[in-house]
Design a protein around this motif. Structure first.
Motif, PDB file in Angstrom:
ATOM      1  N   HIS A  60       0.855  -1.192   0.000  1.00 54.06           N
ATOM      2  CA  HIS A  60       0.000   0.000   0.000  1.00 54.06           C
ATOM      3  C   HIS A  60       0.890   1.241   0.000  1.00 54.06           C
ATOM      4  O   HIS A  60       1.884   1.295   0.715  1.00 54.06           O
ATOM      5  N   THR A  75     -11.663  14.514  -4.378  1.00 48.25           N
ATOM      6  CA  THR A  75     -11.518  13.216  -5.041  1.00 48.25           C
ATOM      7  C   THR A  75     -12.731  12.788  -5.880  1.00 48.25           C
ATOM      8  O   THR A  75     -12.568  12.433  -7.048  1.00 48.25           O
ATOM      9  N   PRO A  83     -13.100   5.534   0.024  1.00 46.27           N
ATOM     10  CA  PRO A  83     -13.579   4.401   0.820  1.00 46.27           C
ATOM     11  C   PRO A  83     -13.430   4.599   2.321  1.00 46.27           C
ATOM     12  O   PRO A  83     -14.174   4.027   3.098  1.00 46.27           O
ATOM     13  N   MET A  96      -8.197   6.793   3.022  1.00 44.86           N
ATOM     14  CA  MET A  96      -7.981   5.892   1.897  1.00 44.86           C
ATOM     15  C   MET A  96      -8.822   6.389   0.729  1.00 44.86           C
ATOM     16  O   MET A  96     -10.004   6.697   0.890  1.00 44.86           O
ATOM     17  N   ALA A  98      -9.458   6.020  -3.787  1.00 43.52           N
ATOM     18  CA  ALA A  98      -9.327   5.131  -4.948  1.00 43.52           C
ATOM     19  C   ALA A  98      -9.358   6.008  -6.191  1.00 43.52           C
ATOM     20  O   ALA A  98     -10.121   6.977  -6.264  1.00 43.52           O
ATOM     21  N   ASP A  99      -8.523   5.679  -7.152  1.00 41.85           N
ATOM     22  CA  ASP A  99      -8.513   6.441  -8.398  1.00 41.85           C
ATOM     23  C   ASP A  99      -9.703   6.013  -9.268  1.00 41.85           C
ATOM     24  O   ASP A  99     -10.453   5.104  -8.888  1.00 41.85           O
ATOM     25  N   GLY A 102     -10.196   2.392  -9.703  1.00 35.93           N
ATOM     26  CA  GLY A 102     -10.415   1.610  -8.490  1.00 35.93           C
ATOM     27  C   GLY A 102      -9.166   1.260  -7.710  1.00 35.93           C
ATOM     28  O   GLY A 102      -9.255   0.587  -6.684  1.00 35.93           O
ATOM     29  N   ALA A 104      -6.553   1.479  -5.029  1.00 33.06           N
ATOM     30  CA  ALA A 104      -6.564   2.101  -3.709  1.00 33.06           C
ATOM     31  C   ALA A 104      -5.183   2.638  -3.336  1.00 33.06           C
ATOM     32  O   ALA A 104      -4.160   2.060  -3.676  1.00 33.06           O
ATOM     33  N   SER A 106      -3.493   5.662  -0.095  1.00 30.25           N
ATOM     34  CA  SER A 106      -3.837   6.507   1.038  1.00 30.25           C
ATOM     35  C   SER A 106      -3.127   7.833   0.963  1.00 30.25           C
ATOM     36  O   SER A 106      -2.079   7.961   0.309  1.00 30.25           O
TER      37      SER A 106
END
Length: 112
Positions: A60, A75, A83, A96, A98-99, A102, A104, A106
């Motif tokens: 991550h 975002t 999320p 967190m 997500a682009d 999708g 992920a 942080s």
């Protein structure tokens, strides 16, 4: 910063130590053991257990931001998702995101 989220840190840490020649330091974060991987004395990644049993093992990535609330608010207008809204941690605020595809990641706003 990068973090390895793994259900088996006792297997992963020796693997990366041997493969990449990394040193290890351990600390406590929120009452849990937290391992830092170091290259030439510099922290390059953390290793921790997943916070949720349904979260798969993964690497991550965290990006530092100056205004976490503004980044999280912006975002969705850029096609991404939030999320996990900003929350406080011992090292500052995190969220967190997500682009649009999708993926992920942080964001982190260090504490004062």
């Amino acid at each position: 910063m990068d973090e390895l989220i793994t259900s088996s840190p006792e297997q992963a840490v020796p693997f990366y130590q041997e493969l990449l020649g990394l040193a290890v330091t351990e600390t406590e974060l929120d009452g849990e053991k937290y391992t830092m991987l170091q290259a030439d004395g510099t922290d390059v990644a953390g290793v921790s257990q997943p916070p949720d049993v349904d979260l798969p093992n993964h690497w991550h990535v965290y990006f530092a931001v100056e205004d976490i609330a503004a980044a999280a608010t912006q975002t969705p207008s850029l096609g991404g998702a939030v999320p996990m809204a900003p929350f406080d941690t011992p090292v500052g605020q995190m969220a967190m995101l997500a682009d649009p595809q999708g993926a992920a990641f942080s964001i982190h706003q260090p504490g004062a």
